[in-house]
Design a protein around this motif. Structure first.
Motif, PDB file in Angstrom:
ATOM      1  N   UNK A   1      -7.601  -2.885 -11.201  1.00  0.00           N
ATOM      2  CA  UNK A   1      -8.850  -3.059 -10.468  1.00  0.00           C
ATOM      3  C   UNK A   1      -9.555  -4.359 -10.888  1.00  0.00           C
ATOM      4  N   UNK A   2      -8.781  -5.433 -10.889  1.00  0.00           N
ATOM      5  CA  UNK A   2      -9.275  -6.738 -11.331  1.00  0.00           C
ATOM      6  C   UNK A   2     -10.175  -7.377 -10.277  1.00  0.00           C
ATOM      7  N   UNK A   3     -11.256  -7.969 -10.737  1.00  0.00           N
ATOM      8  CA  UNK A   3     -12.157  -8.695  -9.845  1.00  0.00           C
ATOM      9  C   UNK A   3     -11.524 -10.005  -9.390  1.00  0.00           C
ATOM     10  N   UNK A   4     -10.734 -10.584 -10.273  1.00  0.00           N
ATOM     11  CA  UNK A   4      -9.963 -11.784  -9.964  1.00  0.00           C
ATOM     12  C   UNK A   4      -8.569 -11.589 -10.536  1.00  0.00           C
TER      13      UNK A   4
ATOM     14  N   UNK B   1      -5.590  -5.578  -7.676  1.00  0.00           N
ATOM     15  CA  UNK B   1      -6.835  -6.226  -7.266  1.00  0.00           C
ATOM     16  C   UNK B   1      -7.881  -5.187  -6.879  1.00  0.00           C
ATOM     17  N   UNK B   2      -9.106  -5.382  -7.337  1.00  0.00           N
ATOM     18  CA  UNK B   2     -10.212  -4.507  -6.949  1.00  0.00           C
ATOM     19  C   UNK B   2     -10.469  -4.655  -5.452  1.00  0.00           C
ATOM     20  N   UNK B   3     -11.129  -3.673  -4.868  1.00  0.00           N
ATOM     21  CA  UNK B   3     -11.369  -3.655  -3.425  1.00  0.00           C
ATOM     22  C   UNK B   3     -12.017  -4.946  -2.919  1.00  0.00           C
ATOM     23  N   UNK B   4     -12.979  -5.462  -3.638  1.00  0.00           N
ATOM     24  CA  UNK B   4     -13.655  -6.703  -3.229  1.00  0.00           C
ATOM     25  C   UNK B   4     -13.214  -7.909  -4.053  1.00  0.00           C
ATOM     26  N   UNK B   5     -12.050  -7.792  -4.702  1.00  0.00           N
ATOM     27  CA  UNK B   5     -11.574  -8.862  -5.572  1.00  0.00           C
ATOM     28  C   UNK B   5     -10.897  -9.991  -4.823  1.00  0.00           C
ATOM     29  N   UNK B   6     -10.600 -11.043  -5.570  1.00  0.00           N
ATOM     30  CA  UNK B   6      -9.922 -12.220  -5.023  1.00  0.00           C
ATOM     31  C   UNK B   6      -8.689 -12.524  -5.857  1.00  0.00           C
ATOM     32  N   UNK B   7      -7.567 -12.720  -5.179  1.00  0.00           N
ATOM     33  CA  UNK B   7      -6.345 -13.177  -5.835  1.00  0.00           C
ATOM     34  C   UNK B   7      -6.251 -14.687  -5.655  1.00  0.00           C
ATOM     35  N   UNK B   8      -5.961 -15.370  -6.729  1.00  0.00           N
ATOM     36  CA  UNK B   8      -5.828 -16.826  -6.734  1.00  0.00           C
ATOM     37  C   UNK B   8      -4.368 -17.159  -6.999  1.00  0.00           C
ATOM     38  N   UNK B   9      -3.640 -17.496  -5.941  1.00  0.00           N
ATOM     39  CA  UNK B   9      -2.217 -17.789  -6.064  1.00  0.00           C
ATOM     40  C   UNK B   9      -2.014 -19.295  -5.993  1.00  0.00           C
ATOM     41  N   UNK B  10      -1.514 -19.854  -7.085  1.00  0.00           N
ATOM     42  CA  UNK B  10      -1.287 -21.292  -7.168  1.00  0.00           C
ATOM     43  C   UNK B  10       0.140 -21.554  -6.697  1.00  0.00           C
TER      44      UNK B  10
ATOM     45  N   UNK C   1       2.270  -8.068   5.218  1.00  0.00           N
ATOM     46  CA  UNK C   1       0.943  -7.854   4.634  1.00  0.00           C
ATOM     47  C   UNK C   1      -0.146  -8.449   5.521  1.00  0.00           C
ATOM     48  N   UNK C   2      -1.263  -7.750   5.611  1.00  0.00           N
ATOM     49  CA  UNK C   2      -2.481  -8.291   6.227  1.00  0.00           C
ATOM     50  C   UNK C   2      -3.424  -8.679   5.097  1.00  0.00           C
ATOM     51  N   UNK C   3      -4.046  -9.839   5.218  1.00  0.00           N
ATOM     52  CA  UNK C   3      -5.001 -10.301   4.211  1.00  0.00           C
ATOM     53  C   UNK C   3      -5.778 -11.483   4.762  1.00  0.00           C
ATOM     54  N   UNK C   4      -6.941 -11.696   4.172  1.00  0.00           N
ATOM     55  CA  UNK C   4      -7.730 -12.888   4.475  1.00  0.00           C
ATOM     56  C   UNK C   4      -7.337 -13.958   3.459  1.00  0.00           C
ATOM     57  N   UNK C   5      -7.257 -15.188   3.902  1.00  0.00           N
ATOM     58  CA  UNK C   5      -6.882 -16.265   2.985  1.00  0.00           C
ATOM     59  C   UNK C   5      -7.729 -17.499   3.252  1.00  0.00           C
ATOM     60  N   UNK C   6      -8.118 -18.151   2.163  1.00  0.00           N
ATOM     61  CA  UNK C   6      -8.739 -19.465   2.220  1.00  0.00           C
ATOM     62  C   UNK C   6      -7.810 -20.398   1.451  1.00  0.00           C
ATOM     63  N   UNK C   7      -7.410 -21.478   2.106  1.00  0.00           N
ATOM     64  CA  UNK C   7      -6.488 -22.429   1.489  1.00  0.00           C
ATOM     65  C   UNK C   7      -7.304 -23.557   0.860  1.00  0.00           C
ATOM     66  N   UNK C   8      -7.109 -23.748  -0.444  1.00  0.00           N
ATOM     67  CA  UNK C   8      -7.756 -24.848  -1.168  1.00  0.00           C
ATOM     68  C   UNK C   8      -6.669 -25.870  -1.517  1.00  0.00           C
ATOM     69  N   UNK C   9      -6.763 -27.093  -0.996  1.00  0.00           N
ATOM     70  CA  UNK C   9      -5.769 -28.104  -1.355  1.00  0.00           C
ATOM     71  C   UNK C   9      -5.802 -28.346  -2.870  1.00  0.00           C
ATOM     72  N   UNK C  10      -4.625 -28.495  -3.445  1.00  0.00           N
ATOM     73  CA  UNK C  10      -4.551 -28.780  -4.879  1.00  0.00           C
ATOM     74  C   UNK C  10      -5.061 -30.188  -5.145  1.00  0.00           C
TER      75      UNK C  10
ATOM     76  N   UNK D   1      -6.454  -7.148   1.018  1.00  0.00           N
ATOM     77  CA  UNK D   1      -5.002  -7.037   1.149  1.00  0.00           C
ATOM     78  C   UNK D   1      -4.607  -5.625   1.589  1.00  0.00           C
ATOM     79  N   UNK D   2      -3.796  -5.554   2.645  1.00  0.00           N
ATOM     80  CA  UNK D   2      -3.281  -4.270   3.143  1.00  0.00           C
ATOM     81  C   UNK D   2      -1.852  -4.446   3.612  1.00  0.00           C
TER      82      UNK D   2
END
Length: 192
Positions: A118-121, A141-150, A166-175, A189-190
């Motif tokens: 149940x991680x927040x991040x 991941x916690x229900x309202x958590x964020x996964x940061x995949x590098x 998988x269904x999920x919301x994603x925001x892409x941050x350029x490296x 994530x579902x």
């Protein structure tokens, strides 16, 4: 505080260089660029997540990138490092002691054997393709958590493949350290 953080990051880099010949924490060819290729890359997460709270779980922590860097930069956040390689966890535990990172722990276990966190991040760097990471993200991941995949240069193809199951919301941050790479901030994530 900033001077202390810089000193701790320098000490961490020295520990990686010392232990790397025995354990292979990072590819030997990247040691000469350790600060830019690994530390600055990991620092991006500390800068992207403005207000981390609760538990930050770093899976497949390996040499502590980004987990140890996060523990140094976010002393107000509880950081849990997980890796199945006991030698790497011994390095992480020695680093935590040497740098006196009271907000950080390291555990030697397989990710799938870890009780749901149940991680927040949650973070993962150079661990596995996205379609293999998503079950771990969903489990820990916690229900309202964020996964940061590098993710590296194939991030778009990995993202497309993961979306097949998988269904999920994603925001892409350029490296900031590799223009072809990205950091994917994933929420909600579902399984399809």
């Amino acid at each position: 505080m900033i001077a202390s953080r810089e000193a701790d990051l320098a000490a961490f880099a020295a520990l990686i260089r010392k232990w790397n010949p025995a354990i292979n924490l990072v590819a030997p060819s990247t040691l000469k660029d350790l600060e830019t290729r690994h530390l600055e890359d990991s620092l991006q997460l500390a800068n992207l997540q403005d207000e981390p709270a609760g538990l930050w779980l770093d899976i497949g922590s390996g040499g502590g990138l980004p987990g140890i860097v996060l523990a140094i930069c976010r002393p107000d956040c509880k950081i849990s490092l997980v890796d199945s390689d006991r030698r790497k966890v011994a390095f992480l535990q020695a680093t935590i002691r040497q740098l006196d990172l009271k907000n950080c722990t390291a555990t030697a276990t397989r990710i799938e054997d870890l009780p749901p966190a149940s991680a927040d991040n949650l973070s993962a760097r150079a661990l596995a393709p996205m379609d293999r990471l998503m079950p771990y993200v969903a489990r820990h991941l916690a229900e309202n958590g964020t996964a940061w995949l590098m993710k590296g240069r194939n991030w778009q193809a990995e993202l497309d493949t993961a979306r097949e199951s998988w269904n999920f919301d994603v925001v892409v941050h350029p490296s900031m350290t590799d223009s072809a790479s990205a950091i994917l901030a994933i929420r909600d994530v579902h399984h399809v």
